[in-house]
Design a protein around this motif. Structure first.
Motif, PDB file in Angstrom:
ATOM      1  N   SER A 191       0.962  -1.355  -0.080  1.00  0.00           N
ATOM      2  CA  SER A 191       0.093  -0.038   0.048  1.00  0.00           C
ATOM      3  C   SER A 191       0.917   1.327   0.036  1.00  0.00           C
ATOM      4  O   SER A 191       1.814   1.179   0.566  1.00  0.00           O
ATOM      5  N   THR A 192       0.736   2.259  -0.861  1.00  0.00           N
ATOM      6  CA  THR A 192       1.192   3.344  -0.868  1.00  0.00           C
ATOM      7  C   THR A 192       0.424   4.795  -1.189  1.00  0.00           C
ATOM      8  O   THR A 192      -0.543   4.891  -1.664  1.00  0.00           O
ATOM      9  N   ILE A 193       1.011   5.899  -0.674  1.00  0.00           N
ATOM     10  CA  ILE A 193       0.443   7.145  -1.022  1.00  0.00           C
ATOM     11  C   ILE A 193       1.306   7.702  -1.634  1.00  0.00           C
ATOM     12  O   ILE A 193       2.549   7.851  -1.352  1.00  0.00           O
ATOM     13  N   ILE A 194       0.967   8.398  -2.831  1.00  0.00           N
ATOM     14  CA  ILE A 194       1.643   9.218  -3.647  1.00  0.00           C
ATOM     15  C   ILE A 194       1.025  10.611  -3.866  1.00  0.00           C
ATOM     16  O   ILE A 194      -0.338  10.963  -4.089  1.00  0.00           O
ATOM     17  N   GLU A 195       2.006  11.674  -3.386  1.00  0.00           N
ATOM     18  CA  GLU A 195       1.188  13.048  -3.346  1.00  0.00           C
ATOM     19  C   GLU A 195       2.225  14.059  -4.092  1.00  0.00           C
ATOM     20  O   GLU A 195       3.382  13.806  -4.270  1.00  0.00           O
ATOM     21  N   GLY A 196       1.401  14.880  -4.640  1.00  0.00           N
ATOM     22  CA  GLY A 196       2.275  16.158  -5.143  1.00  0.00           C
ATOM     23  C   GLY A 196       1.266  16.639  -6.465  1.00  0.00           C
ATOM     24  O   GLY A 196       0.296  16.284  -6.670  1.00  0.00           O
ATOM     25  N   VAL A 197       1.949  17.651  -7.119  1.00  0.00           N
ATOM     26  CA  VAL A 197       1.313  18.615  -7.886  1.00  0.00           C
ATOM     27  C   VAL A 197       0.886  17.735  -9.114  1.00  0.00           C
ATOM     28  O   VAL A 197       0.107  18.100 -10.187  1.00  0.00           O
ATOM     29  N   HIS A 198       1.762  16.685  -9.456  1.00  0.00           N
ATOM     30  CA  HIS A 198       1.629  16.093 -10.551  1.00  0.00           C
ATOM     31  C   HIS A 198       0.689  15.132 -10.650  1.00  0.00           C
ATOM     32  O   HIS A 198       0.395  14.340 -11.588  1.00  0.00           O
ATOM     33  N   VAL A 199       0.097  14.758  -9.574  1.00  0.00           N
ATOM     34  CA  VAL A 199      -1.140  13.802  -9.542  1.00  0.00           C
ATOM     35  C   VAL A 199      -2.257  14.383 -10.149  1.00  0.00           C
ATOM     36  O   VAL A 199      -2.924  15.430  -9.535  1.00  0.00           O
ATOM     37  N   VAL A 200      -2.451  14.128 -11.433  1.00  0.00           N
ATOM     38  CA  VAL A 200      -3.678  14.983 -12.322  1.00  0.00           C
ATOM     39  C   VAL A 200      -4.524  13.931 -12.368  1.00  0.00           C
ATOM     40  O   VAL A 200      -4.394  12.772 -13.171  1.00  0.00           O
ATOM     41  N   ILE A 214      -7.285   1.949  -6.263  1.00  0.00           N
ATOM     42  CA  ILE A 214      -6.740   3.213  -6.366  1.00  0.00           C
ATOM     43  C   ILE A 214      -7.624   4.096  -6.177  1.00  0.00           C
ATOM     44  O   ILE A 214      -8.738   4.114  -6.778  1.00  0.00           O
ATOM     45  N   ILE A 215      -7.565   5.325  -5.120  1.00  0.00           N
ATOM     46  CA  ILE A 215      -8.513   6.345  -5.017  1.00  0.00           C
ATOM     47  C   ILE A 215      -7.676   7.564  -5.173  1.00  0.00           C
ATOM     48  O   ILE A 215      -6.587   7.789  -4.767  1.00  0.00           O
ATOM     49  N   VAL A 216      -8.224   8.651  -5.824  1.00  0.00           N
ATOM     50  CA  VAL A 216      -7.542  10.105  -6.198  1.00  0.00           C
ATOM     51  C   VAL A 216      -8.272  10.848  -5.478  1.00  0.00           C
ATOM     52  O   VAL A 216      -9.566  11.131  -5.451  1.00  0.00           O
ATOM     53  N   PHE A 217      -7.585  12.082  -4.694  1.00  0.00           N
ATOM     54  CA  PHE A 217      -8.231  13.165  -4.061  1.00  0.00           C
ATOM     55  C   PHE A 217      -7.298  14.370  -4.681  1.00  0.00           C
ATOM     56  O   PHE A 217      -6.374  14.268  -4.900  1.00  0.00           O
ATOM     57  N   THR A 218      -8.240  15.253  -4.891  1.00  0.00           N
ATOM     58  CA  THR A 218      -7.619  16.667  -5.259  1.00  0.00           C
ATOM     59  C   THR A 218      -7.978  17.726  -4.175  1.00  0.00           C
ATOM     60  O   THR A 218      -8.816  17.884  -4.056  1.00  0.00           O
ATOM     61  N   LEU A 219      -6.699  18.362  -3.822  1.00  0.00           N
ATOM     62  CA  LEU A 219      -6.846  19.060  -2.869  1.00  0.00           C
ATOM     63  C   LEU A 219      -6.877  20.774  -3.491  1.00  0.00           C
ATOM     64  O   LEU A 219      -6.019  20.955  -4.400  1.00  0.00           O
ATOM     65  N   GLU A 263     -10.831  20.972 -12.634  1.00  0.00           N
ATOM     66  CA  GLU A 263     -11.630  20.605 -13.950  1.00  0.00           C
ATOM     67  C   GLU A 263     -11.534  19.018 -14.343  1.00  0.00           C
ATOM     68  O   GLU A 263     -12.510  18.301 -14.547  1.00  0.00           O
ATOM     69  N   GLN A 264     -10.332  18.688 -14.239  1.00  0.00           N
ATOM     70  CA  GLN A 264      -9.899  17.284 -14.477  1.00  0.00           C
ATOM     71  C   GLN A 264     -10.659  16.418 -13.393  1.00  0.00           C
ATOM     72  O   GLN A 264     -11.000  15.336 -13.650  1.00  0.00           O
ATOM     73  N   ALA A 265     -10.540  16.728 -12.156  1.00  0.00           N
ATOM     74  CA  ALA A 265     -11.259  15.810 -11.048  1.00  0.00           C
ATOM     75  C   ALA A 265     -12.698  15.824 -11.329  1.00  0.00           C
ATOM     76  O   ALA A 265     -13.381  14.898 -11.094  1.00  0.00           O
ATOM     77  N   LYS A 266     -13.274  16.964 -11.672  1.00  0.00           N
ATOM     78  CA  LYS A 266     -14.794  17.002 -12.062  1.00  0.00           C
ATOM     79  C   LYS A 266     -15.056  16.009 -13.193  1.00  0.00           C
ATOM     80  O   LYS A 266     -15.967  15.208 -13.279  1.00  0.00           O
ATOM     81  N   ASN A 268     -13.517  13.346 -14.108  1.00  0.00           N
ATOM     82  CA  ASN A 268     -13.054  12.053 -13.780  1.00  0.00           C
ATOM     83  C   ASN A 268     -13.823  11.435 -12.577  1.00  0.00           C
ATOM     84  O   ASN A 268     -13.843  10.499 -11.965  1.00  0.00           O
ATOM     85  N   ASN A 269     -15.024  12.470 -11.991  1.00  0.00           N
ATOM     86  CA  ASN A 269     -15.571  12.119 -10.896  1.00  0.00           C
ATOM     87  C   ASN A 269     -14.779  11.920  -9.673  1.00  0.00           C
ATOM     88  O   ASN A 269     -15.061  10.824  -8.801  1.00  0.00           O
ATOM     89  N   ASP A 270     -13.858  12.451  -9.538  1.00  0.00           N
ATOM     90  CA  ASP A 270     -12.964  12.094  -8.281  1.00  0.00           C
ATOM     91  C   ASP A 270     -13.086  13.245  -7.173  1.00  0.00           C
ATOM     92  O   ASP A 270     -13.512  14.441  -7.569  1.00  0.00           O
ATOM     93  N   ARG A 271     -12.877  12.952  -5.843  1.00  0.00           N
ATOM     94  CA  ARG A 271     -13.149  14.002  -4.790  1.00  0.00           C
ATOM     95  C   ARG A 271     -12.390  15.023  -4.834  1.00  0.00           C
ATOM     96  O   ARG A 271     -11.236  14.980  -4.898  1.00  0.00           O
ATOM     97  N   ILE A 272     -12.966  16.200  -4.715  1.00  0.00           N
ATOM     98  CA  ILE A 272     -12.298  17.605  -4.701  1.00  0.00           C
ATOM     99  C   ILE A 272     -12.404  17.935  -3.101  1.00  0.00           C
ATOM    100  O   ILE A 272     -13.662  18.022  -2.622  1.00  0.00           O
ATOM    101  N   ILE A 273     -11.505  18.342  -2.454  1.00  0.00           N
ATOM    102  CA  ILE A 273     -11.667  18.805  -1.077  1.00  0.00           C
ATOM    103  C   ILE A 273     -10.988  20.030  -0.735  1.00  0.00           C
ATOM    104  O   ILE A 273      -9.774  20.336  -1.071  1.00  0.00           O
ATOM    105  N   ASN A 274     -11.929  21.165  -0.244  1.00  0.00           N
ATOM    106  CA  ASN A 274     -11.224  22.432  -0.293  1.00  0.00           C
ATOM    107  C   ASN A 274     -10.511  22.254   1.276  1.00  0.00           C
ATOM    108  O   ASN A 274     -11.082  22.407   2.387  1.00  0.00           O
ATOM    109  N   ASN A 275      -9.266  22.202   1.214  1.00  0.00           N
ATOM    110  CA  ASN A 275      -8.472  21.714   2.470  1.00  0.00           C
ATOM    111  C   ASN A 275      -8.100  23.089   3.317  1.00  0.00           C
ATOM    112  O   ASN A 275      -7.194  23.629   3.299  1.00  0.00           O
ATOM    113  N   VAL A 276      -9.433  23.278   4.128  1.00  0.00           N
ATOM    114  CA  VAL A 276      -9.217  24.446   5.127  1.00  0.00           C
ATOM    115  C   VAL A 276      -8.730  23.980   6.373  1.00  0.00           C
ATOM    116  O   VAL A 276      -8.234  24.584   7.225  1.00  0.00           O
ATOM    117  N   ASP A 277      -9.481  22.959   6.815  1.00  0.00           N
ATOM    118  CA  ASP A 277      -9.302  22.377   8.125  1.00  0.00           C
ATOM    119  C   ASP A 277      -8.544  20.905   7.966  1.00  0.00           C
ATOM    120  O   ASP A 277      -9.112  20.074   7.412  1.00  0.00           O
TER     121      ASP A 277
END
Length: 309
Positions: A191-200, A214-219, A263-266, A268-277
């Motif tokens: 199991s692995t977490i890959i993070e960064g601006v290049h995850v599109v 595999i699950i994708v989150f866009t912050l 736009e890409q997340a929308k 591909n129906n991936d979760r978009i999270i406004n990372n405030v808290d």
């Protein structure tokens, strides 16, 4: 002393029951470390009361689940889903993307702690490796930051937006490394977490996305001023080498990459999270992971013991 037994590759092992390990496992249900430890202590007391000196990890999980069902059904459901996920034959691969400054690194670290995952990889590190492999003459965009890649485009922009065109070219090179890590994780069952601006979203090959956990989150940071403040906070740290001025000069480009990622997340129906808290973001990710993959029954990561109680 209570001994917990299990089996790894046909070899039996046993180790002491640990309230610390147990409480960390329970805390995936977001009940707080103090309550998790209290529950772990109650479970230990129950085992002692029943004169249990040795118990298999599988039977212990059943005891824990039964205890939680009597305490709080919501916690029990989360624990049950987490156990199912932990013993899945397919590794869990979490991709966390977002524009520079939105907190992908921090959230990935917190999520890894919550889920007790050891493999955390930054796409910036992948990019550095790619820079050693691919010369500046062959691919000048990879030797720029993602928000400055458009400065190295050799041909005129056909899309009308050179910033996004440069960003895509930059991501395309790094994506080769991202896919290689996913393939290796799948092959090795890690199991692995890959993070960064290049995850599109939408850039990973479909066959990799469809056949694996595999699950994708866009912050995002929706508020522009809040986004700017993230860079002020980051650049205060003594280990940060990039000057604040560089981020501020390219802030418009960074915001454009965020718009593209959303736009890409929308699409591909991936979760978009406004990372405030921080806590809210982690809770959303954990809940999504458990909801999507928690019901899987067929298990085990080759690299880990099933001894997490």
């Amino acid at each position: 002393m209570i001994w917990v037994t299990g089996n790894v590759d046909g070899e039996k092992y046993r180790e002491p029951f640990s309230k610390g390990i147990m409480s960390r496992s329970l805390n995936v249900a977001d009940i707080g470390s103090e309550r998790a430890y209290d529950l772990a202590s109650d479970i230990e007391d129950e085992l002692i009361k029943n004169n249990i000196e040795e118990i298999s990890s599988h039977d212990l999980a059943d005891v824990v689940l039964h205890h939680l069902e009597n305490v709080d059904s919501k916690i029990a459901i989360k624990y049950k889903n987490w156990r199912s996920l932990r013993i899945s034959k397919k590794p869990l691969i979490i991709l966390i993307g977002g524009a520079s400054g939105v907190g992908t690194s921090s959230m990935a670290f917190e999520l890894a702690n919550r889920l007790r995952l050891k493999n955390l990889i930054s796409t910036d590190m992948i990019r550095e490796v790619m820079r050693k492999i691919v010369s500046k003459e062959l691919s000048p965009v990879i030797h720029k930051s993602s928000f400055e890649a458009h400065e190295s485009i050799r041909t005129p922009s056909f899309s009308g937006d050179s910033i996004i065109e440069g960003f895509i070219s930059h991501v395309d090179v790094v994506n080769v490394g991202i896919e290689a890590i996913i393939e290796r994780s799948v092959k090795e069952g890690i199991s692995t977490i890959i993070e960064g601006v290049h995850v599109v979203p939408g850039f990973i090959r479909k066959e990799l996305m469809e056949n694996n956990n595999i699950i994708v989150f866009t912050l995002t940071v929706d508020d522009e001023e809040s986004h700017k403040q993230r860079f002020y906070s980051r650049c205060r740290q003594p280990w940060v080498k990039r000057p604040l001025e560089r981020y501020m000069d390219n802030f418009e480009a960074i915001r454009k990459t965020q718009e593209f990622l959303v736009e890409q997340a929308k699409i591909n129906n991936d979760r978009i999270i406004n990372n405030v808290d921080i806590n809210e973001t982690i809770d959303i990710m954990v809940n999504d992971i458990l909801e999507k993959f928690g019901g899987i029954d067929d298990v085990k990561q080759k690299s880990e013991r099933d001894n997490d109680n």
